[in-house]
Motif scaffolding. Structure first.
Motif, PDB file in Angstrom:
ATOM      1  N   TYR A  88     -64.635 -52.110   6.996  1.00  0.00           N
ATOM      2  CA  TYR A  88     -63.202 -51.869   7.216  1.00  0.00           C
ATOM      3  C   TYR A  88     -62.640 -52.569   8.459  1.00  0.00           C
ATOM      4  O   TYR A  88     -61.597 -53.181   8.410  1.00  0.00           O
ATOM      5  CB  TYR A  88     -62.864 -50.364   7.293  1.00  0.00           C
ATOM      6  CG  TYR A  88     -63.589 -49.507   6.301  1.00  0.00           C
ATOM      7  CD1 TYR A  88     -63.707 -49.879   4.965  1.00  0.00           C
ATOM      8  CD2 TYR A  88     -64.199 -48.318   6.689  1.00  0.00           C
ATOM      9  CE1 TYR A  88     -64.389 -49.098   4.045  1.00  0.00           C
ATOM     10  CE2 TYR A  88     -64.884 -47.524   5.779  1.00  0.00           C
ATOM     11  CZ  TYR A  88     -64.984 -47.927   4.468  1.00  0.00           C
ATOM     12  OH  TYR A  88     -65.667 -47.150   3.576  1.00  0.00           O
ATOM     13  N   LEU A  90     -61.068 -51.401  11.121  1.00  0.00           N
ATOM     14  CA  LEU A  90     -59.757 -50.927  11.549  1.00  0.00           C
ATOM     15  C   LEU A  90     -59.760 -50.665  13.054  1.00  0.00           C
ATOM     16  O   LEU A  90     -60.810 -50.446  13.665  1.00  0.00           O
ATOM     17  CB  LEU A  90     -59.397 -49.647  10.793  1.00  0.00           C
ATOM     18  CG  LEU A  90     -59.346 -49.759   9.267  1.00  0.00           C
ATOM     19  CD1 LEU A  90     -59.032 -48.401   8.645  1.00  0.00           C
ATOM     20  CD2 LEU A  90     -58.326 -50.798   8.817  1.00  0.00           C
ATOM     21  N   ASN A  99     -52.029 -50.375  12.268  1.00  0.00           N
ATOM     22  CA  ASN A  99     -53.114 -51.270  11.874  1.00  0.00           C
ATOM     23  C   ASN A  99     -52.611 -52.380  10.962  1.00  0.00           C
ATOM     24  O   ASN A  99     -52.995 -53.542  11.117  1.00  0.00           O
ATOM     25  CB  ASN A  99     -54.214 -50.473  11.160  1.00  0.00           C
ATOM     26  CG  ASN A  99     -55.363 -50.092  12.060  1.00  0.00           C
ATOM     27  OD1 ASN A  99     -56.280 -50.885  12.294  1.00  0.00           O
ATOM     28  ND2 ASN A  99     -55.310 -48.879  12.586  1.00  0.00           N
ATOM     29  N   PRO A 135     -57.350 -43.808  11.643  1.00  0.00           N
ATOM     30  CA  PRO A 135     -58.490 -44.102  10.770  1.00  0.00           C
ATOM     31  C   PRO A 135     -59.502 -42.967  10.662  1.00  0.00           C
ATOM     32  O   PRO A 135     -60.043 -42.728   9.571  1.00  0.00           O
ATOM     33  CB  PRO A 135     -59.109 -45.350  11.422  1.00  0.00           C
ATOM     34  CG  PRO A 135     -57.938 -46.059  12.020  1.00  0.00           C
ATOM     35  CD  PRO A 135     -57.059 -44.950  12.541  1.00  0.00           C
ATOM     36  N   GLN A 143     -59.646 -45.670   4.059  1.00  0.00           N
ATOM     37  CA  GLN A 143     -59.801 -46.717   5.069  1.00  0.00           C
ATOM     38  C   GLN A 143     -59.889 -48.097   4.420  1.00  0.00           C
ATOM     39  O   GLN A 143     -59.322 -49.064   4.934  1.00  0.00           O
ATOM     40  CB  GLN A 143     -61.047 -46.455   5.917  1.00  0.00           C
ATOM     41  CG  GLN A 143     -60.915 -45.242   6.836  1.00  0.00           C
ATOM     42  CD  GLN A 143     -62.108 -45.096   7.751  1.00  0.00           C
ATOM     43  OE1 GLN A 143     -62.428 -45.979   8.533  1.00  0.00           O
ATOM     44  NE2 GLN A 143     -62.784 -43.955   7.657  1.00  0.00           N
TER      45      GLN A 143
END
Length: 228
Positions: A88, A90, A99, A135, A143
């Motif tokens: 992911y 993030l 994000n 997140p 996510q």
């Protein structure tokens, strides 16, 4: 969209990751990259956004000669791509909205356009209602949806995904693949490395299989072709 000519990659110590690879991917194609662990899929993916350079050969992405890019030109090239990873990546201290917006802020998109576009993309991935969440408040599937939203928010011509369903349960994986299918139907080219046999077999897309650094199959409407 993508052209690899006689690509080989040998890492220090003599490990051969890819050998004499030739691939041509047209705009709008959806291509699965499959093969056993260690076959060379990750190197193939990294070459596409110039995280690594080939030992031999040429690579062109959307008409750009990746080997002749100057160092300060690489970030601008990557802005034309959407890159999605299994983990992911993030930003933990930013909300879902922030994000996704960050990908537009770095290319200095006007704030008014950022807000409208980010909310539309969050709607596409089914998470507009979670725009203010962080997140760590999201499931793995959520996510990954945010990672997809961030990757496509600047309307890239090519999306590169490395094992995007690898950490997800089967039901969530199918939901994620439906998003990729919708993205592809808008004309975006997708190249996806995966070990998910069920998804590859069901989608009926082009399949490029790599073994020991060599392309051993390249089939339209292909199948996974390996035991898992």
């Amino acid at each position: 969209m993508l052209l690899m000519e006689n690509i080989s990659k040998v890492y220090p110590g003599g490990s051969v990751a890819l050998q004499d690879v030739n691939v041509h991917i047209e705009p709008g194609e959806f291509v699965f990259l499959v093969g056993p662990s260690g076959a060379g899929k990750s190197t193939f993916i990294k070459l596409l956004f110039r995280e690594v350079l080939p030992t031999e050969g040429n690579i062109y992405v959307d008409g750009i000669d990746l080997l002749n890019l100057k160092h300060d030109e690489i970030p601008y090239m990557r802005r034309k791509l959407g890159i999605i990873f299994q983990d992911y990546r993030l930003l933990p201290d930013r909300t879902v909205y922030e994000n996704v917006a960050f990908a537009m802020e770095v290319i200095e998109t006007p704030r008014r356009k950022i807000k409208r576009t980010v909310l539309n993309v969050l709607e596409l991935v089914g998470l507009r209602s979670r725009a203010n969440a962080y997140p760590n408040e999201l499931s793995g599937g959520e996510q990954q949806r945010i990672a997809i939203a961030r990757a496509i928010v600047n309307n890239p011509r090519l999306v590169i995904a490395d094992e995007p369903t690898g950490n997800l349960d089967p039901e969530t994986s199918w939901e994620i693949m439906q998003i990729f299918k919708e993205i592809n139907e808008t004309g975006t080219t997708i190249v996806m490395a995966t070990h998910d046999k069920d998804i590859v077999d069901a989608m009926g897309k082009r399949v490029i299989a790599i073994e020991h650094g060599n392309i051993v199959r390249d089939e339209v409407n292909g199948v996974y072709g390996y035991e898992i």
